[in-house]
Scaffold this motif. Sequence first.
Motif, PDB file in Angstrom:
ATOM      1  N   TRP A 175       0.830  -1.208   0.000  1.00  0.00           N
ATOM      2  CA  TRP A 175       0.000   0.000   0.000  1.00  0.00           C
ATOM      3  C   TRP A 175       0.865   1.259   0.000  1.00  0.00           C
ATOM      4  CZ3 TRP A 175      -5.167   0.310  -0.648  1.00  0.00           C
ATOM      5  CH2 TRP A 175      -5.750   1.574  -0.451  1.00  0.00           C
ATOM      6  N   ALA A 176       1.865   1.282   0.867  1.00  0.00           N
ATOM      7  CA  ALA A 176       2.712   2.472   0.991  1.00  0.00           C
ATOM      8  C   ALA A 176       3.468   2.752  -0.300  1.00  0.00           C
ATOM      9  CB  ALA A 176       3.685   2.308   2.150  1.00  0.00           C
ATOM     10  N   ALA A 177       3.931   1.710  -0.976  1.00  0.00           N
ATOM     11  CA  ALA A 177       4.657   1.916  -2.236  1.00  0.00           C
ATOM     12  C   ALA A 177       3.755   2.590  -3.270  1.00  0.00           C
ATOM     13  CB  ALA A 177       5.177   0.584  -2.770  1.00  0.00           C
ATOM     14  N   GLU A 178       2.530   2.119  -3.379  1.00  0.00           N
ATOM     15  CA  GLU A 178       1.611   2.704  -4.364  1.00  0.00           C
ATOM     16  C   GLU A 178       1.171   4.097  -3.943  1.00  0.00           C
ATOM     17  OE1 GLU A 178      -0.115   2.832  -7.988  1.00  0.00           O
ATOM     18  OE2 GLU A 178       1.153   1.223  -7.229  1.00  0.00           O
ATOM     19  N   ASP A 181       3.926   6.556  -4.553  1.00  0.00           N
ATOM     20  CA  ASP A 181       4.040   6.861  -5.983  1.00  0.00           C
ATOM     21  C   ASP A 181       2.957   7.846  -6.417  1.00  0.00           C
ATOM     22  OD1 ASP A 181       5.280   6.363  -8.612  1.00  0.00           O
ATOM     23  OD2 ASP A 181       3.321   5.490  -9.095  1.00  0.00           O
ATOM     24  N   VAL A 182       1.739   7.633  -5.969  1.00  0.00           N
ATOM     25  CA  VAL A 182       0.642   8.543  -6.326  1.00  0.00           C
ATOM     26  C   VAL A 182       0.888   9.925  -5.728  1.00  0.00           C
ATOM     27  CG1 VAL A 182      -1.821   9.020  -5.979  1.00  0.00           C
ATOM     28  CG2 VAL A 182      -1.082   6.740  -6.687  1.00  0.00           C
ATOM     29  N   TYR A 183       1.303   9.974  -4.450  1.00  0.00           N
ATOM     30  CA  TYR A 183       1.538  11.267  -3.814  1.00  0.00           C
ATOM     31  C   TYR A 183       2.693  12.025  -4.453  1.00  0.00           C
ATOM     32  CZ  TYR A 183      -1.675  10.381   0.104  1.00  0.00           C
ATOM     33  OH  TYR A 183      -2.779  10.152   0.882  1.00  0.00           O
ATOM     34  N   THR A 184       3.739  11.320  -4.868  1.00  0.00           N
ATOM     35  CA  THR A 184       4.907  12.025  -5.404  1.00  0.00           C
ATOM     36  C   THR A 184       4.852  12.252  -6.910  1.00  0.00           C
ATOM     37  OG1 THR A 184       6.149   9.952  -5.549  1.00  0.00           O
ATOM     38  CG2 THR A 184       6.466  11.290  -3.569  1.00  0.00           C
ATOM     39  N   HIS A 185       4.198  11.363  -7.648  1.00  0.00           N
ATOM     40  CA  HIS A 185       4.181  11.489  -9.105  1.00  0.00           C
ATOM     41  C   HIS A 185       2.792  11.724  -9.692  1.00  0.00           C
ATOM     42  CE1 HIS A 185       7.827   8.995  -8.233  1.00  0.00           C
ATOM     43  NE2 HIS A 185       8.350  10.001  -8.903  1.00  0.00           N
TER      44      HIS A 185
END
Length: 195
Positions: A175-178, A181-185
């Motif tokens: 969950w944290a990886a996805e 990614d959404v928050y940063t990109h």
Amino acid sequence: MRNAALRLFAEHGHDAVTVREIATAAGVSPALVVHHFGSKDGLRAAVDSHAAQAFDALFAMDEGELAEALTAGGGASLAEMFARAFPPGSPLPAYLRRLLLVNDPAGAALFGRWYALTRRLLDSMTEIGVARPAESPAVRAAFLLVNDLALILLRNQVAAAIGVDPLTPDGIARWAAEATDVYTHGAFVSGEEPS
């Protein structure tokens, strides 16, 4: 007695549970429950106090320390902090879910405290340069808090969708990886046409 009540309140709601059921689950007499807590409402107050202390302990560090903890690994979140603090089988996340979903005053108080902390944390993160300034800091703080709480509130549904309990180490890692990614990109491709 308090832990038995917590588990039963989390599963059924405090209105649906009797003192006799709590006593049976705790292996004591109903009279002993009343002796220690005065009434079911007194026991509920003790459960609410215990839950609030446990939840608030997640935020025991100051905003600067929290900002560093949330940005150091790139993937920390309220949900990840929950997963570390409340192992599988803990009734506290289910109790929080019930408090928030039925608009219980204890749940509203927790949400209010966490929103204020999220707002201060976002301000600190913006100040140290790890978060972009928001057009509406109030909305952004609410959005971030609700996103993390959604994972806790919809734990069972998310587990069914992704095939792993999102509040276990494996689930949180995925969950944290996805989420990172959404928050940063971002999640969407820009609608701008290439030049």
